[in-house]
Design a protein around this motif. Structure first.
Motif, PDB file in Angstrom:
ATOM      1  N   GLN A 231     -11.545  -4.224  -7.368  1.00 20.38           N
ATOM      2  CA  GLN A 231     -10.305  -4.864  -7.789  1.00 20.38           C
ATOM      3  C   GLN A 231      -9.805  -5.837  -6.719  1.00 20.38           C
ATOM      4  N   ALA A 232      -9.893  -5.449  -5.448  1.00 17.57           N
ATOM      5  CA  ALA A 232      -9.465  -6.338  -4.364  1.00 17.57           C
ATOM      6  C   ALA A 232     -10.292  -7.614  -4.324  1.00 17.57           C
ATOM      7  N   LEU A 233     -11.582  -7.485  -4.576  1.00 21.10           N
ATOM      8  CA  LEU A 233     -12.462  -8.652  -4.592  1.00 21.10           C
ATOM      9  C   LEU A 233     -12.139  -9.552  -5.776  1.00 21.10           C
ATOM     10  N   GLU A 234     -11.806  -8.958  -6.907  1.00 19.38           N
ATOM     11  CA  GLU A 234     -11.419  -9.748  -8.076  1.00 19.38           C
ATOM     12  C   GLU A 234     -10.119 -10.489  -7.829  1.00 19.38           C
ATOM     13  N   MET A 235      -9.264  -9.936  -6.978  1.00 21.93           N
ATOM     14  CA  MET A 235      -7.985 -10.575  -6.650  1.00 21.93           C
ATOM     15  C   MET A 235      -8.146 -11.744  -5.693  1.00 21.93           C
ATOM     16  N   GLY A 236      -9.295 -11.872  -5.052  1.00 25.80           N
ATOM     17  CA  GLY A 236      -9.522 -13.006  -4.173  1.00 25.80           C
ATOM     18  C   GLY A 236     -10.030 -12.686  -2.788  1.00 25.80           C
ATOM     19  N   ALA A 237     -10.193 -11.409  -2.443  1.00 27.29           N
ATOM     20  CA  ALA A 237     -10.808 -11.085  -1.150  1.00 27.29           C
ATOM     21  C   ALA A 237     -12.209 -11.696  -1.123  1.00 27.29           C
ATOM     22  N   THR A 238     -12.573 -12.293   0.007  1.00 28.41           N
ATOM     23  CA  THR A 238     -13.828 -13.054   0.109  1.00 28.41           C
ATOM     24  C   THR A 238     -14.996 -12.219   0.613  1.00 28.41           C
ATOM     25  N   HIS A 239     -14.680 -11.062   1.255  1.00 24.99           N
ATOM     26  CA  HIS A 239     -15.725 -10.251   1.879  1.00 24.99           C
ATOM     27  C   HIS A 239     -15.571  -8.788   1.494  1.00 24.99           C
ATOM     28  N   VAL A 240     -16.720  -8.131   1.348  1.00 25.31           N
ATOM     29  CA  VAL A 240     -16.744  -6.680   1.230  1.00 25.31           C
ATOM     30  C   VAL A 240     -16.759  -6.117   2.646  1.00 25.31           C
ATOM     31  N   GLY A 241     -15.778  -5.304   2.967  1.00 25.78           N
ATOM     32  CA  GLY A 241     -15.744  -4.679   4.272  1.00 25.78           C
ATOM     33  C   GLY A 241     -16.433  -3.331   4.262  1.00 25.78           C
ATOM     34  N   GLY A 242     -16.595  -2.785   5.440  1.00 30.89           N
ATOM     35  CA  GLY A 242     -17.194  -1.464   5.580  1.00 30.89           C
ATOM     36  C   GLY A 242     -16.675  -0.803   6.833  1.00 30.89           C
ATOM     37  N   ILE A 243     -16.957   0.468   6.960  1.00 31.55           N
ATOM     38  CA  ILE A 243     -16.492   1.249   8.095  1.00 31.55           C
ATOM     39  C   ILE A 243     -17.610   2.190   8.517  1.00 31.55           C
ATOM     40  N   ASP A 244     -17.655   2.562   9.780  1.00 35.62           N
ATOM     41  CA  ASP A 244     -18.722   3.394  10.340  1.00 35.62           C
ATOM     42  C   ASP A 244     -19.303   4.361   9.313  1.00 35.62           C
ATOM     43  N   PRO A 245     -20.494   4.076   8.806  1.00 32.57           N
ATOM     44  CA  PRO A 245     -21.033   4.868   7.690  1.00 32.57           C
ATOM     45  C   PRO A 245     -21.295   6.325   8.034  1.00 32.57           C
ATOM     46  N   THR A 246     -21.729   6.597   9.268  1.00 27.41           N
ATOM     47  CA  THR A 246     -22.076   7.967   9.630  1.00 27.41           C
ATOM     48  C   THR A 246     -20.864   8.765  10.092  1.00 27.41           C
ATOM     49  N   LEU A 247     -20.065   8.188  10.981  1.00 23.01           N
ATOM     50  CA  LEU A 247     -18.982   8.943  11.591  1.00 23.01           C
ATOM     51  C   LEU A 247     -17.703   8.963  10.772  1.00 23.01           C
ATOM     52  N   VAL A 248     -17.525   8.008   9.868  1.00 25.88           N
ATOM     53  CA  VAL A 248     -16.314   7.979   9.059  1.00 25.88           C
ATOM     54  C   VAL A 248     -16.608   8.170   7.579  1.00 25.88           C
ATOM     55  N   ASP A 249     -17.647   7.496   7.094  1.00 23.28           N
ATOM     56  CA  ASP A 249     -17.869   7.480   5.646  1.00 23.28           C
ATOM     57  C   ASP A 249     -18.845   8.547   5.151  1.00 23.28           C
ATOM     58  N   GLY A 250     -19.355   9.372   6.048  1.00 23.51           N
ATOM     59  CA  GLY A 250     -20.059  10.575   5.619  1.00 23.51           C
ATOM     60  C   GLY A 250     -21.493  10.420   5.166  1.00 23.51           C
ATOM     61  N   GLY A 251     -22.124   9.287   5.427  1.00 25.90           N
ATOM     62  CA  GLY A 251     -23.527   9.147   5.053  1.00 25.90           C
ATOM     63  C   GLY A 251     -23.978   7.713   5.126  1.00 25.90           C
ATOM     64  N   MET A 252     -24.866   7.393   6.071  1.00 28.29           N
ATOM     65  CA  MET A 252     -25.218   6.003   6.334  1.00 28.29           C
ATOM     66  C   MET A 252     -25.840   5.328   5.118  1.00 28.29           C
ATOM     67  N   GLU A 253     -26.880   5.924   4.544  1.00 32.16           N
ATOM     68  CA  GLU A 253     -27.594   5.276   3.454  1.00 32.16           C
ATOM     69  C   GLU A 253     -26.687   5.034   2.252  1.00 32.16           C
ATOM     70  N   THR A 254     -25.929   6.067   1.869  1.00 28.66           N
ATOM     71  CA  THR A 254     -25.062   5.953   0.699  1.00 28.66           C
ATOM     72  C   THR A 254     -23.983   4.894   0.912  1.00 28.66           C
ATOM     73  N   SER A 255     -23.371   4.907   2.084  1.00 32.50           N
ATOM     74  CA  SER A 255     -22.291   3.966   2.372  1.00 32.50           C
ATOM     75  C   SER A 255     -22.796   2.530   2.434  1.00 32.50           C
ATOM     76  N   VAL A 256     -23.870   2.299   3.181  1.00 33.17           N
ATOM     77  CA  VAL A 256     -24.422   0.947   3.299  1.00 33.17           C
ATOM     78  C   VAL A 256     -24.874   0.425   1.944  1.00 33.17           C
ATOM     79  N   ASP A 257     -25.569   1.254   1.193  1.00 33.48           N
ATOM     80  CA  ASP A 257     -26.085   0.802  -0.097  1.00 33.48           C
ATOM     81  C   ASP A 257     -24.959   0.440  -1.055  1.00 33.48           C
ATOM     82  N   ALA A 258     -23.881   1.228  -1.049  1.00 36.70           N
ATOM     83  CA  ALA A 258     -22.747   0.923  -1.923  1.00 36.70           C
ATOM     84  C   ALA A 258     -22.099  -0.400  -1.520  1.00 36.70           C
ATOM     85  N   MET A 259     -21.956  -0.624  -0.211  1.00 35.31           N
ATOM     86  CA  MET A 259     -21.359  -1.862   0.285  1.00 35.31           C
ATOM     87  C   MET A 259     -22.193  -3.079  -0.104  1.00 35.31           C
ATOM     88  N   MET A 260     -23.478  -3.007   0.136  1.00 30.17           N
ATOM     89  CA  MET A 260     -24.349  -4.148  -0.142  1.00 30.17           C
ATOM     90  C   MET A 260     -24.488  -4.395  -1.646  1.00 30.17           C
TER      91      MET A 260
END
Length: 455
Positions: A231-260
């Protein structure tokens, strides 16, 4: 997640002790203070309405002065620049006739530089412009500060636009006319920060440009934010952000893949906060690189912010990673960290990686030490990495401009040229090297040919 001017948050993650050298370097970061900003009002600067303007009596760099193989100075010439429709239309001798009916502004012999670009800041979260808010002890480290946002951000919401405007004016006074702002998208504020920040920044359309990164501070996948991020991207945000996949988001592969995957689906760029130590950060960067290699539409559209894990790399490892990042157009946004280990910024630059900088915090609940001056970041980088001669100091300007320098590495004049955007700043200095070293006052700041700030 946020950091200050040093790697304090990174050390909180990996449990390292702050060394004496790190302490002293951090003191340097907060002690190097340039001139006061030229304009510090929360009201947009008056624009010149994209008029035709002849800027006369300005100093332009035209080459390096050499003795043998050494650069021993910078050659300059007095010139005039014709600005038309927000762009540089013509460059001419300073004593050339003034075209009839054209407004004239005297540059008073000052040096003209490209204006600066703050490539990592959080304009939506700041105390700037308000009363001093005492920094609080971090009883639970990074997670404790994130938890504090659950009550703090709703309290700050009514004044977000006012505070963002005051930050923009501060940046403009320091010669910055563009910012890439990370903007919270989280379970507490939803997309409200994106909506309000866009509205605030649009008030400065004539004198300031921006990008917005939808930033999942509290986690991306772990906070079930994919629909809200979309929804934020549809509103005009230009970039998909991310946050430390392992230490904050609970799983590197899952977090990175969802972001990309979201970036591909929405045709957006990527800018991920990565503070993690090397054992988890480097695999994250490699997985992101693998995505970019498979999906050509992502080339040139991915930025690693902070990337502190690169500190742990041996020189050969850093070189290999830099070569791959350069081939894929992956850039680094660094807040120029300090300490016993430092970011391999020279290795990245030498191998063709674009390195940006940003002020990150100006004053907020993460850090109270920011100045808002990205030229100061180039100054600090020179001191950290031993860039002490005229050539190296002048070329460090690219850290503050996100690329453009008046002279290229061979000493050829590459800026300004006809057709370039009239985004520029006048400073009382004799060369780029002096500007970086001495941090002079930013006398007049232009964006799209409009005056953004002036003393």
């Amino acid at each position: 997640m946020r950091t200050g001017n040093n790697s304090e948050n990174y050390t909180a993650l990996d449990g390292l002790q702050v060394s004496r050298r790190r302490f002293l370097a951090a003191g340097l970061a907060t002690g190097v203070v340039g001139a006061a900003p030229a304009l510090a009002s929360d009201q947009p600067a008056p624009a010149t309405q994209n008029r035709t303007l002849l800027l006369t009596n300005i100093l332009l760099e035209v080459g390096y002065k050499r003795e043998g193989g050494d650069v021993v100075g910078t050659l300059t010439e007095l010139s005039s620049i014709l600005i038309q429709d927000g762009k540089i239309a013509r460059i001419q001798r300073s004593d050339a006739p003034v075209p009839e009916g054209v407004a004239v502004m005297d540059g008073e012999g000052m040096l003209l530089l490209p204006s600066f670009r703050d490539m990592h800041i959080h304009l939506d979260k700041t105390f700037y412009g308000g009363p001093w808010v005492p920094p609080q002890p971090r009883k639970s480290g990074i997670k404790g500060v994130i938890e504090r946002e659950r009550t703090l951000l709703p309290e700050l919401l009514p004044t977000l636009e006012e505070r963002a405007g005051k930050q923009v004016a501060l940046l403009q006074g320091y010669g910055t006319t563009f910012a890439r702002s990370h903007c919270n998208v989280d379970p507490i504020v939803g997309t409200k920060h994106v909506e309000l920040l866009q509205h605030a920044l649009d008030q400065y359309a004539d004198t300031f440009s921006y990008e917005i990164v939808a930033f999942p501070q509290h986690g991306f996948v772990s906070a079930d934010l994919v629909p809200t991020m979309k929804q934020a991207l549809e509103m005009g945000a230009t970039h998909v952000g991310g946050i430390d996949p392992t230490l904050v988001d609970g799983g590197m592969e899952t977090s990175v893949d969802a972001m990309m995957q979201l970036a591909l689906e929405m045709d957006k760029s990527v800018d991920i906060h990565l503070h993690e130590p090397g054992d988890t950060a480097i695999p994250t960067i490699i997985r992101i690189a693998d995505w970019v290699e498979r999906e050509s539409s992502l080339k040139g559209r991915v930025t690693i912010s902070h990337g502190f894990g690169m500190m742990s790399l041996a020189e050969s490892e850093a070189t290999d990673l830099a070569i791959r990042m350069a081939e894929l157009g992956m850039s680094l946004a660094s807040t120029v960290p300090f300490g016993g280990s430092v970011m391999p910024i020279p290795t990245l630059l030498e191998n063709g990686v674009e390195v940006f900088t940003g002020t990150d915090s100006i004053v907020d609940h993460w850090s109270v030490f920011g100045t808002g001056d990205v030229l100061q970041k180039a100054n600090i980088a020179c001191q950290i990495y031993g860039w002490r001669d005229e050539y190296a100091i002048s070329q460090s300007l690219k850290i503050a401009t996100a690329g453009p320098t008046p002279l290229n590495a061979a000493g050829e004049q590459v800026w300004p040229k006809p057709g370039d955007a009239a985004d520029m700043v006048l400073v009382p200095a004799s060369s780029s090297a002096e500007a970086v070293a001495r941090l002079p006052e930013r006398k007049t700041v232009f964006h799209k040919g409009n005056i953004a700030a002036q003393t």
